[in-house]
Write a protein that holds these residues in place. Sequence first.
Motif, PDB file in Angstrom:
ATOM      1  N   PRO A 489      35.872  28.149  30.590  1.00  0.00           N
ATOM      2  CA  PRO A 489      37.016  27.424  31.183  1.00  0.00           C
ATOM      3  C   PRO A 489      38.303  28.238  31.201  1.00  0.00           C
ATOM      4  N   GLU A 490      38.538  29.040  30.168  1.00  0.00           N
ATOM      5  CA  GLU A 490      39.794  29.799  30.103  1.00  0.00           C
ATOM      6  C   GLU A 490      39.831  30.977  31.075  1.00  0.00           C
ATOM      7  N   HIS A 491      38.699  31.227  31.776  1.00  0.00           N
ATOM      8  CA  HIS A 491      38.638  32.365  32.693  1.00  0.00           C
ATOM      9  C   HIS A 491      38.605  31.940  34.161  1.00  0.00           C
ATOM     10  N   LEU A 492      38.923  30.732  34.440  1.00  0.00           N
ATOM     11  CA  LEU A 492      38.781  30.226  35.808  1.00  0.00           C
ATOM     12  C   LEU A 492      39.765  30.853  36.786  1.00  0.00           C
ATOM     13  N   GLU A 493      40.871  31.408  36.300  1.00  0.00           N
ATOM     14  CA  GLU A 493      41.864  31.995  37.204  1.00  0.00           C
ATOM     15  C   GLU A 493      41.493  33.409  37.655  1.00  0.00           C
ATOM     16  N   LEU A 494      40.446  33.976  37.088  1.00  0.00           N
ATOM     17  CA  LEU A 494      40.042  35.336  37.453  1.00  0.00           C
ATOM     18  C   LEU A 494      39.603  35.407  38.916  1.00  0.00           C
ATOM     19  N   GLN A 495      40.116  36.387  39.627  1.00  0.00           N
ATOM     20  CA  GLN A 495      39.737  36.582  41.023  1.00  0.00           C
ATOM     21  C   GLN A 495      38.846  37.808  41.217  1.00  0.00           C
ATOM     22  N   TYR A 496      38.924  38.770  40.285  1.00  0.00           N
ATOM     23  CA  TYR A 496      38.221  40.031  40.481  1.00  0.00           C
ATOM     24  C   TYR A 496      37.287  40.311  39.304  1.00  0.00           C
ATOM     25  N   SER A 497      36.451  41.315  39.454  1.00  0.00           N
ATOM     26  CA  SER A 497      35.428  41.605  38.444  1.00  0.00           C
ATOM     27  C   SER A 497      35.244  43.106  38.287  1.00  0.00           C
ATOM     28  N   VAL A 498      34.575  43.493  37.220  1.00  0.00           N
ATOM     29  CA  VAL A 498      34.400  44.920  36.935  1.00  0.00           C
ATOM     30  C   VAL A 498      33.564  45.580  38.030  1.00  0.00           C
ATOM     31  N   GLY A 499      33.943  46.804  38.350  1.00  0.00           N
ATOM     32  CA  GLY A 499      33.223  47.564  39.369  1.00  0.00           C
ATOM     33  C   GLY A 499      33.894  47.575  40.721  1.00  0.00           C
ATOM     34  N   LEU A 500      34.833  46.647  40.973  1.00  0.00           N
ATOM     35  CA  LEU A 500      35.504  46.589  42.274  1.00  0.00           C
ATOM     36  C   LEU A 500      36.532  47.717  42.404  1.00  0.00           C
ATOM     37  N   ILE A 501      36.652  48.250  43.604  1.00  0.00           N
ATOM     38  CA  ILE A 501      37.666  49.255  43.913  1.00  0.00           C
ATOM     39  C   ILE A 501      38.891  48.523  44.446  1.00  0.00           C
ATOM     40  N   MET A 502      40.030  48.738  43.804  1.00  0.00           N
ATOM     41  CA  MET A 502      41.240  47.990  44.125  1.00  0.00           C
ATOM     42  C   MET A 502      42.370  48.926  44.562  1.00  0.00           C
ATOM     43  N   LYS A 503      43.403  48.299  45.101  1.00  0.00           N
ATOM     44  CA  LYS A 503      44.628  49.021  45.448  1.00  0.00           C
ATOM     45  C   LYS A 503      45.801  48.267  44.830  1.00  0.00           C
ATOM     46  N   HIS A 504      46.717  49.019  44.209  1.00  0.00           N
ATOM     47  CA  HIS A 504      47.897  48.393  43.628  1.00  0.00           C
ATOM     48  C   HIS A 504      48.924  48.155  44.730  1.00  0.00           C
ATOM     49  N   LYS A 505      49.370  46.915  44.882  1.00  0.00           N
ATOM     50  CA  LYS A 505      50.250  46.545  45.996  1.00  0.00           C
ATOM     51  C   LYS A 505      51.585  47.264  45.929  1.00  0.00           C
ATOM     52  N   ARG A 506      52.118  47.455  44.727  1.00  0.00           N
ATOM     53  CA  ARG A 506      53.453  48.049  44.602  1.00  0.00           C
ATOM     54  C   ARG A 506      53.400  49.565  44.488  1.00  0.00           C
ATOM     55  N   SER A 507      52.560  50.061  43.604  1.00  0.00           N
ATOM     56  CA  SER A 507      52.510  51.502  43.360  1.00  0.00           C
ATOM     57  C   SER A 507      51.628  52.245  44.354  1.00  0.00           C
ATOM     58  N   GLY A 508      50.702  51.543  44.988  1.00  0.00           N
ATOM     59  CA  GLY A 508      49.878  52.154  46.022  1.00  0.00           C
ATOM     60  C   GLY A 508      48.685  52.944  45.526  1.00  0.00           C
TER      61      GLY A 508
END
Length: 665
Positions: A489-508
């Motif tokens: 229940p305490e993890h319901l706000e998670l949107q992403y998971s390990v292994g995904l390639i991401m981009k930082h919106k501010r730092s790029g």
Amino acid sequence: MATSGAGEGGSSLNGIVSEIEQKQFTDLPAELLEYILCFPVLKHVDICNVSCSCKRLHDVCHGRGKVWGHQYKLRWPRLQKHYRQNECCDWLKEYRTRHTVGLQIRRTVVSISQRFFTEVPCVGQVLGDSFAEIESLGAPEHFCEDELLSILNSDRRKSLTLKYYAKKILYFLRQKNILRSLKMFLEQPAEQQLALEGALLVDQYCNPLADVSLDGISSQLEEITDKIKKMLRIKNPSHPSLRVTQGDCFAVDDFDLQRQVVVTLNAVLYEQLQYKGNECDYYNPLNSYIHQVLLRRTGIPISLSVLYMTLARKLGVQLEPVNFPNHFLLRWCQQQRGSGDIYDFAYIDAFGKGKQLTAKECEYLIGHQVTADYYNAISTTEVLLRMVGNLLNIGKRGEGNEKSYQLLRDSLDLYLTINPDNVQYLLLQARLYFHLGIWPEKVLDILQHIQALDPSQHGAVGYLVQHTLEHIQHKKQPVEPEVKRRSAPEHLELQYSVGLIMKHKRSGYNCAIYGWDPKCTMSQEWITTMRVHQLSSGANQPFYNVLVQDGTCRYAAQENLEPHSAPLEIAHPEVGRYFSEFHDSHYVANEELQTRYPEDMAETLGTVRDLYHRLMPSSVQQESPNGPEGPSQENQDSQENQGSQENQGSQENQGSQENQDTMPT
């Protein structure tokens, strides 16, 4: 007659046919059988089966014959440099030994991930026990190295964890051998110790995975020497230095002839080849490595001096190293040899394009006066201590990341090999290991040595001993890693998971997720410093541990991250610690990471399918955790790990299929 003749002819023909039909494969000459059995399509399993079929073929496939020699060379081509041409040895025995060592090495590499995933791996500590079995085999170390290179040169997108630890072990093995060579070098008489060879050993120890050899460096120096001779020939065709061949040791006595060499050396090195002192990036460790100085034509005073002195020596001019404070110099005797007067020398600044200075001008160079002792020539050992001391100071100035810690460890190892009783650096080494939480048994050994050398250090030694013993006791009671389930229940706000390639919106920056927390777990000081309170959700949102493309590890808020529109591999040195392979759009967590985040891989595959695969042609099948291999790309592994690739289709936590075959007894 005709009938009879025909009958006799038919009988004779049948006899020939019958005789041909009775011929068998084993009736062929041994040379021809060897030639056939050396056909490239045949593997060692085929040779095993053939040799077991009959005595004739068993004799043809004997251990010292061509057949097993061909199999050995075919499977392990890198090892051929360790054998003399046309050397006759028991190739079957060599094959068995190399095969056995390969299996043991792979088991060792696999076991490291299982034991050291939760802490910083100290390979030296691991190998203490893990290589006991390998050493008991009595096999040459180059067998171990060859297997590690085979792992590193397999498909670069797969077996990332295996490669991660194989690289660490290879690093350790090569350093161990280089340290042994350094000790042998230091045992030589002082007059036989060449500064170039010592500097090269320092270079090799700090860059054990690079392809750096004395032959390679000497070849490059010979090319520069030839350029100097070519220019010198124009000025003085009868100069004695032109008659010297490679390897000769001689000295030009005439001062004017020496000057011609020095002037020409300066012209070639600094004007033609554009060598220079690195004033803009002085504290870059690359400035201290001879192979990098030659590659980049840039260095600091001591590395350029070693290069300059070596070239001058090849041309008959004897220069001596001077341990001048803050600026390493060379001195060139202008009077009769053996003079002790500092004013009888010209001092050459290799960092300053070979400029010649008087004793007084040397003081102007550093801005203060020094005693005459600083103008004396020093030994090769002292040159190495200064070179290693520079690297040590660079490591201290580092940002506290893995790279600076590694440089600090390497330079401490080198310094204490040359000067093993330096209490200051022994204490620094003990503190470094203690800070990193590694090799506590080694820390105790160092502290015991310090106490014997200098009892006045009992306060610092006692503190470290107490806390090191607590660390050892703590390790005997390992804590099970925390398991984080997305379904909690305490993890319901998670949107992403390990292994995904991401981009930082501010730092790029681009990054890969290797962990997460439902809320920020950092200290209040960190939260304030990083201005987390300025985020819309502040610290009360999921935060992700990410490996960043620039080699750093960061802790990023969920609202600052978004899936990358065109995911690519992340060139981070720690990728293999957490992931086993890279698919087209994401990383696959290794067994240890999946144990910690057991529900994340299914989430990652779902996200990948929704974000990327819907845009692909319908012929592309849905990906599974053990899905198809991604398209081959150009090998981006570092040069130091390159070598000939063998057919070793390895998968995580298992050896190659070839290695699993049973060898003949």
